[in-house]
Design an enzyme around this catalytic site. Structure first.
Site, PDB file in Angstrom:
ATOM      1  N   GLU A  29       0.820  -1.217   0.000  1.00  0.00           N
ATOM      2  CA  GLU A  29       0.000   0.000   0.000  1.00  0.00           C
ATOM      3  C   GLU A  29       0.852   1.264   0.000  1.00  0.00           C
ATOM      4  O   GLU A  29       0.543   2.237  -0.695  1.00  0.00           O
ATOM      5  CB  GLU A  29      -0.953  -0.004   1.196  1.00  0.00           C
ATOM      6  CG  GLU A  29      -1.935  -1.160   1.229  1.00  0.00           C
ATOM      7  CD  GLU A  29      -2.697  -1.321  -0.076  1.00  0.00           C
ATOM      8  OE1 GLU A  29      -2.917  -0.310  -0.776  1.00  0.00           O
ATOM      9  OE2 GLU A  29      -3.068  -2.455  -0.409  1.00  0.00           O
ATOM     10  N   GLU A  67      -0.964  -3.263  -9.606  1.00  0.00           N
ATOM     11  CA  GLU A  67      -0.906  -4.281  -8.547  1.00  0.00           C
ATOM     12  C   GLU A  67       0.392  -5.076  -8.635  1.00  0.00           C
ATOM     13  O   GLU A  67       1.042  -5.342  -7.622  1.00  0.00           O
ATOM     14  CB  GLU A  67      -2.123  -5.218  -8.637  1.00  0.00           C
ATOM     15  CG  GLU A  67      -3.442  -4.577  -8.243  1.00  0.00           C
ATOM     16  CD  GLU A  67      -3.398  -3.992  -6.841  1.00  0.00           C
ATOM     17  OE1 GLU A  67      -3.060  -4.712  -5.891  1.00  0.00           O
ATOM     18  OE2 GLU A  67      -3.687  -2.784  -6.704  1.00  0.00           O
TER      19      GLU A  67
END
EC number: 3.4.24.-
Length: 297
Positions: free
Chosen positions: A144, A225
């Site tokens: 993150e 991602e």
């Protein structure tokens, strides 16, 4: 190998963003040709609409996104281990300390938001904090924090904005074309073969561009991602921790509260019920593929 993969993912994202702008110009030119007999006017209008959408969405407040996902801001006293891991990962990534939020949900998930490292925030579910050990939690938070450091949220927001702009222009162009009657079509039939070809191309562009824009947007989300997984390993120096975290995420149940499309793309793992659809229509790459890439670093 790690830096090679990071560079490759960045290049792919640049290519996909370029494809978005090409789509925007094509749909604008098609609408301009059909409505005003001017490619240039239509393309310029499309770029202006795209820019307005992007800037308005980029500067949406972090609190709005967190509120939509039922996240509550915490201090170090509320969850010291989680808070300190975010602090450590931000320090390693050399970004300002983001705000920290918790979502009361038994599923395993986390996401980051914010248009820049200066106004970013990280959220994790209570289920994630309960199930992950320290190394696995570091890997997830590293993922993150990497989204924040790499400006992924801004890129994803631009992608959403451009997809919305393409859909809007396609809708407006299609409706105005039919409301204006057959003037443009009659002109082209009375013109020549080239005019008829351009008419067909323009109509097909209005119909197919929104689908193409959605596919490009989803492809950008998947590439970010992969990049965040690799960047997390760069921060933690622990690929095994990331692999174990992904394995646990693959067994997670869906979120208990509804998640909209824009928010779903932010999470580390698909937060909704996994449907057996083509990978082309997924916001996230298959976890098996993500693990396989990490094993080859």
């Amino acid at each position: 190998m790690l830096y090679q993969q990071i560079s490759q993912n960045k290049r792919r994202t640049v290519i996909l963003l370029f494809a978005f702008f090409v789509l925007l110009v094509v749909i604008g030119a098609a609408a301009g040709y059909l409505l005003a007999d001017s490619y240039q006017l239509g393309a310029a209008f499309a770029l202006i609409i795209g820019a307005i959408y992007a800037f308005s969405m980029i500067f949406q407040s972090t609190s709005l996104v967190m509120g939509m996902n039922k996240a509550k801001e915490i201090t170090v006293n509320d969850a010291p281990d989680f808070f300190h891991i975010v602090e450590d990962m931000a320090l390693v990534a050399q970004i300002p300390m983001p705000k920290v939020f918790i979502i009361d949900d038994p599923s395993l998930n986390a996401f980051a938001t914010g248009s820049s490292p200066q106004n970013a925030a990280v959220a994790a579910t209570t289920g994630l904090l309960k199930v992950m050990n320290r190394e696995e939690l570091e890997a997830v938070i590293g993922h993150e924090v990497s989204h924040i450091r790499n400006y992924d949220i801004r890129i994803s927001t631009i992608a959403v904005a451009l997809a919305s702009a393409v859909t809007l222009i396609s809708s407006i162009g299609g409706r105005m074309m039919w409301y204006s009657g057959g003037r443009r079509r009659d002109d082209d039939r009375n013109d020549n073969g080239f005019g008829a070809i351009m008419l067909i191309f323009s109509i097909l562009s209005l119909i197919l561009a929104p689908l193409a824009a959605s596919l490009v947007q989803l492809a950008i989300s998947r590439q970010r991602e992969y990049l965040a997984d690799a960047s997390s390993v760069e921060l933690t120096r622990n690929p095994e921790g990331m692999i174990r975290a992904l394995q646990k995420l693959s067994n997670s149940q869906p979120m208990t509260h509804p998640v909209d499309d824009a928010s779903a793309a932010l999470y580390i793992n698909e937060p909704r019920k996994k449907e057996k659809l083509s990978a082309l229509f997924s916001t996230h790459p298959p976890i098996e593929d993500r693990i396989e890439r990490l094993k080859h670093m």
